[in-house]
Motif scaffolding. Sequence first.
Motif, PDB file in Angstrom:
ATOM      1  N   ARG A 150       0.832  -1.209   0.000  1.00  0.00           N
ATOM      2  CA  ARG A 150       0.000   0.000   0.000  1.00  0.00           C
ATOM      3  C   ARG A 150       0.865   1.256   0.000  1.00  0.00           C
ATOM      4  NH1 ARG A 150      -2.683  -1.268   4.071  1.00  0.00           N
ATOM      5  NH2 ARG A 150      -1.790   0.091   5.664  1.00  0.00           N
ATOM      6  N   LEU A 153       2.593   2.099  -3.592  1.00  0.00           N
ATOM      7  CA  LEU A 153       1.794   2.330  -4.790  1.00  0.00           C
ATOM      8  C   LEU A 153       2.060   3.677  -5.456  1.00  0.00           C
ATOM      9  CD1 LEU A 153      -1.693   0.715  -4.059  1.00  0.00           C
ATOM     10  CD2 LEU A 153       0.030   0.014  -5.714  1.00  0.00           C
ATOM     11  N   PRO A 154       2.124   4.812  -4.716  1.00  0.00           N
ATOM     12  CA  PRO A 154       2.386   6.084  -5.413  1.00  0.00           C
ATOM     13  C   PRO A 154       3.706   6.092  -6.180  1.00  0.00           C
ATOM     14  CG  PRO A 154       1.550   6.486  -3.204  1.00  0.00           C
ATOM     15  CD  PRO A 154       1.837   5.024  -3.291  1.00  0.00           C
ATOM     16  N   ALA A 155       4.763   5.591  -5.533  1.00  0.00           N
ATOM     17  CA  ALA A 155       6.061   5.555  -6.215  1.00  0.00           C
ATOM     18  C   ALA A 155       6.070   4.536  -7.342  1.00  0.00           C
ATOM     19  CB  ALA A 155       7.172   5.241  -5.210  1.00  0.00           C
ATOM     20  N   TYR A 156       5.379   3.428  -7.142  1.00  0.00           N
ATOM     21  CA  TYR A 156       5.357   2.391  -8.174  1.00  0.00           C
ATOM     22  C   TYR A 156       4.569   2.849  -9.397  1.00  0.00           C
ATOM     23  CZ  TYR A 156       4.995  -2.225 -10.300  1.00  0.00           C
ATOM     24  OH  TYR A 156       5.070  -3.283 -11.172  1.00  0.00           O
ATOM     25  N   SER A 157       3.512   3.628  -9.187  1.00  0.00           N
ATOM     26  CA  SER A 157       2.763   4.158 -10.324  1.00  0.00           C
ATOM     27  C   SER A 157       3.632   5.095 -11.154  1.00  0.00           C
ATOM     28  CB  SER A 157       1.512   4.887  -9.838  1.00  0.00           C
ATOM     29  OG  SER A 157       1.852   6.022  -9.063  1.00  0.00           O
ATOM     30  N   ASN A 158       4.460   5.908 -10.486  1.00  0.00           N
ATOM     31  CA  ASN A 158       5.390   6.778 -11.221  1.00  0.00           C
ATOM     32  C   ASN A 158       6.405   5.952 -11.999  1.00  0.00           C
ATOM     33  OD1 ASN A 158       4.185   9.125 -10.257  1.00  0.00           O
ATOM     34  ND2 ASN A 158       5.502   9.223  -8.464  1.00  0.00           N
ATOM     35  N   THR A 211      -2.783   5.809 -14.507  1.00  0.00           N
ATOM     36  CA  THR A 211      -2.976   6.633 -13.311  1.00  0.00           C
ATOM     37  C   THR A 211      -4.293   6.310 -12.628  1.00  0.00           C
ATOM     38  OG1 THR A 211      -1.685   8.412 -14.320  1.00  0.00           O
ATOM     39  CG2 THR A 211      -3.066   8.985 -12.441  1.00  0.00           C
ATOM     40  N   PHE A 214      -4.157   2.900 -10.796  1.00  0.00           N
ATOM     41  CA  PHE A 214      -3.434   2.947  -9.522  1.00  0.00           C
ATOM     42  C   PHE A 214      -4.213   3.732  -8.475  1.00  0.00           C
ATOM     43  CE2 PHE A 214       0.319   1.516 -11.864  1.00  0.00           C
ATOM     44  CZ  PHE A 214       0.893   0.666 -10.929  1.00  0.00           C
ATOM     45  N   LYS A 215      -4.905   4.776  -8.873  1.00  0.00           N
ATOM     46  CA  LYS A 215      -5.728   5.527  -7.914  1.00  0.00           C
ATOM     47  C   LYS A 215      -6.855   4.653  -7.362  1.00  0.00           C
ATOM     48  CE  LYS A 215      -4.970  10.339  -9.283  1.00  0.00           C
ATOM     49  NZ  LYS A 215      -4.477  10.714  -7.952  1.00  0.00           N
ATOM     50  N   GLU A 218      -5.236   2.204  -4.934  1.00  0.00           N
ATOM     51  CA  GLU A 218      -4.959   2.869  -3.664  1.00  0.00           C
ATOM     52  C   GLU A 218      -6.230   3.060  -2.855  1.00  0.00           C
ATOM     53  OE1 GLU A 218      -2.278   6.313  -3.517  1.00  0.00           O
ATOM     54  OE2 GLU A 218      -1.797   5.900  -5.615  1.00  0.00           O
ATOM     55  N   TYR A 219      -7.300   3.442  -3.510  1.00  0.00           N
ATOM     56  CA  TYR A 219      -8.583   3.638  -2.826  1.00  0.00           C
ATOM     57  C   TYR A 219      -9.099   2.326  -2.242  1.00  0.00           C
ATOM     58  CZ  TYR A 219     -13.460   5.009  -2.104  1.00  0.00           C
ATOM     59  OH  TYR A 219     -14.696   5.256  -1.556  1.00  0.00           O
TER      60      TYR A 219
END
Length: 242
Positions: A150, A153-158, A211, A214-215, A218-219
Amino acid sequence: MDLSLMIESLPRLLEGAVLTLKLLLLTELIGFICALPLGILYANGSRAARTPIYAFVYFFRGTPLLVQIFIVYYGLAQFDFVRQSVLWPWLRQPFVCALLACALHSTAYTTNILRGAIQAVPAGEVEAARACGMSAFQVQRFIVLPIAFRLMLPAYSNQAIGMLKGTSLASTITLMELTGVANTIVASTFQPYEVFIMAALIYLTITLVITRCFKYLEYALSKHQRPLKSSAAIPGQVRHAD
């Protein structure tokens, strides 16, 4: 601006986009599978285990992806034992070489991202799990890795979006993905402006889809962090008029 050329070039560009997506999905799948054990060892392993992983991550994060593609595509063919091996019919194919280079590149970045996420897991939760009698394997499986996934996820999406743009370098070894097809059309029409605008729009569309995916992920993984919805009225409660 030649709108007719943009419309005519769209089917060929979409065919190249299919190959781009195939390369991207296989790259991320292989990279994630390989990075999972490496990331765990990188975060929790002994110094002897971390050193070669650090060297691997440092090399692939510190050198351009284009150089890595050239090393795999042109460099492996310089060794006789590679050309005489059973893998040579595969390693001589541009797609396989591009996939191998991109997968190694993705593995290095994902390994580093996962290491940071594992180390960011709150120590209190790990100690609580151990106090409940969980083994080291159970702590990693049920506590550390779910939280780390969890967090990463933000870094992995980038990283995934960066890898999408990196697949355009596969065109340098004659792979006809989206950028390669665009270059071919430009070479025959001498109108780069219209063609590359269409290619850019396709890249932007793919980026938007990644994007959004992944959002949503994350949700879905952060339900416990969302505030509970307050009910308008307590069930069974009778409201009396003043």
